[in-house]
Scaffold this active site. Structure first.
Site, mmCIF file in Angstrom:
data_model
loop_
_atom_site.group_PDB
_atom_site.id
_atom_site.type_symbol
_atom_site.label_atom_id
_atom_site.label_comp_id
_atom_site.label_asym_id
_atom_site.label_seq_id
_atom_site.Cartn_x
_atom_site.Cartn_y
_atom_site.Cartn_z
ATOM 1 N N CYS A 1 6.208 10.947 -0.435
ATOM 2 C CA CYS A 1 4.844 10.847 0.030
ATOM 3 C C CYS A 1 5.144 12.159 -1.308
ATOM 4 C CB CYS A 1 4.790 11.475 1.741
ATOM 5 S SG CYS A 1 3.986 12.493 1.386
ATOM 6 N N HIS B 1 5.178 3.636 12.874
ATOM 7 C CA HIS B 1 4.886 4.041 11.796
ATOM 8 C C HIS B 1 6.084 5.017 10.805
ATOM 9 C CE1 HIS B 1 3.328 3.903 7.045
ATOM 10 N NE2 HIS B 1 3.577 5.221 6.887
ATOM 11 N N ASN C 1 9.428 3.636 3.803
ATOM 12 C CA ASN C 1 8.833 3.307 5.218
ATOM 13 C C ASN C 1 10.567 2.421 5.783
ATOM 14 O OD1 ASN C 1 5.689 2.949 4.322
ATOM 15 N ND2 ASN C 1 6.152 3.434 6.809
ATOM 16 N N ARG D 1 0.282 -1.160 -0.203
ATOM 17 C CA ARG D 1 0.000 -0.013 0.247
ATOM 18 C C ARG D 1 1.056 1.541 0.130
ATOM 19 N NH1 ARG D 1 -0.796 5.254 2.066
ATOM 20 N NH2 ARG D 1 -0.197 4.093 4.861
ATOM 21 N N HIS E 1 8.960 6.458 8.731
ATOM 22 C CA HIS E 1 9.238 7.183 7.594
ATOM 23 C C HIS E 1 11.378 7.205 7.054
ATOM 24 C CE1 HIS E 1 6.292 6.889 3.789
ATOM 25 N NE2 HIS E 1 5.475 6.489 5.091
HETATM 26 ZN ZN ZN Z 1 3.770 6.295 5.475
#
Ligand code: ZN
Length: 312
Positions: A243, A210, A252, A16, A212
């Site tokens: 992003c 989460h 990530n 995703r 990055h």
């Molecule tokens: Zn993300």
């Protein structure tokens, strides 16, 4: 040194978060291969896609098929991202285990990315909760607070606002809440401070970190979060992703690097790192021409590694 949790969960989000921001459209058959091989390597949580209109993200148009594939694997917990009630209804109908609703603590990022204010997203979570309850589905609802450490559009994001929105998500009916450093602005000290407060607010309902790796600090940030008791982390194979509002962003933390680090530190994840590396090599073929990340794939496992892994 603070005691680390004995085990942690890695949620693979490359299908995703990774695929949505690269140009290559991975065919559904490849996604099935990816899900199957990740499962065979011991991954038990995968974010398989996103129920957004296909015209916005053609890379994720086959999310229902990817989810159907994940559902054939016993014990695999399948998350999907849903931006709104409509997406949530599709996810519930398709049998997702968890609906991740993204919220951006940065008002500017929220308006640019979701075309809603953060509080409008909270209101949508209440509607999604009502729909979930009415459907009788067991799916969990996760409210993911993004840009929790700052944002490329707005700059500073007030930690108090991040925590207010997290509480608001819980009040609106989110079963779980998470924090995301969407653009790589976090550092370990900031992570320790914010996650400590978040855990105090959410307790067992705190779900996931989460991070990055935009500025190379994702693994350090994972360590900081581990130290305050976070035990679930998002990661994307080969660190793919980015992003649209973060120039130069990388994805990530790389799943294989994270699995290696946790194993080396004695935190059990159930992941077979060599198998994961083999899958990563396959992914590199599938995504030829795309930028991949991660250090382990370049250097390989240290000779001392096998002795260190006693996975449970
Ligand atoms: Zn993300």
């Amino acid at each position: 040194m603070p005691a680390l949790p004995p085990r942690a969960v890695i949620r693979e989000v490359g299908l995703r978060d990774g695929l949505q921001s690269i140009a290559t459209i991975l065919p559904t058959a490849r996604k099935r291969e990816w899900i199957g091989a990740a499962y065979a390597a011991g991954i038990r949580e995968i974010e398989v896609g996103s129920f957004v209109p296909a015209r916005l993200l053609p890379q994720l148009a086959d999310t229902a098929e990817a989810l159907a594939c994940a559902r054939t694997l016993p014990g695999l917990f399948a998350s999907v991202l849903v931006p709104n009630l409509k997406g949530a209804e599709r996810a519930l109908a398709a049998g997702a285990d968890l609906l991740l609703v993204p919220l951006s603590a940065s008002r500017a990022h929220s308006l640019a990315n979701l075309r809603r204010t953060p509080d409008e997203v909270v209101a949508e979570v209440a509607r999604i909760r009502a729909a979930r309850d009415a459907s009788g589905a067991k799916a969990l609802i996760e409210g993911g607070v993004g840009t929790a450490f700052g944002c490329t559009l707005q700059g500073r994001v007030d930690p108090a606002e991040v925590l207010r929105l997290m509480q608001a998500l819980l009040d609106a009916g989110a079963d779980r809440v998470s924090l995301a450093d969407t653009v790589g602005y976090a550092d370990p000290n900031g992570v320790r401070r914010l996650f400590e407060q978040a855990l105090r607010i959410a307790g067992d309902r705190f779900w996931c970190g989460h991070f990055h790796d935009t500025r190379g600090l994702a693994l350090a940030n994972v360590c900081a979060a581990l130290e305050v008791g976070v035990t679930r982390f998002d990661a994307s194979l080969a660190g793919i992703g980015g992003c649209p509002h973060a120039p130069g962003a990388s994805g990530n933390v790389a799943t294989e690097d994270l699995a290696f680090m946790l194993a080396a530190m004695g935190v059990a994840t159930g992941v077979d790192v060599p198998r994961l590396l083999a899958l990563r090599a396959a992914l590199a073929e599938w995504l030829r021409g795309e930028r991949l990340f991660g250090a382990l794939a370049r250097a390989g496992l240290p000779k001392t590694f096998a002795a260190a892994t006693t996975d449970a």
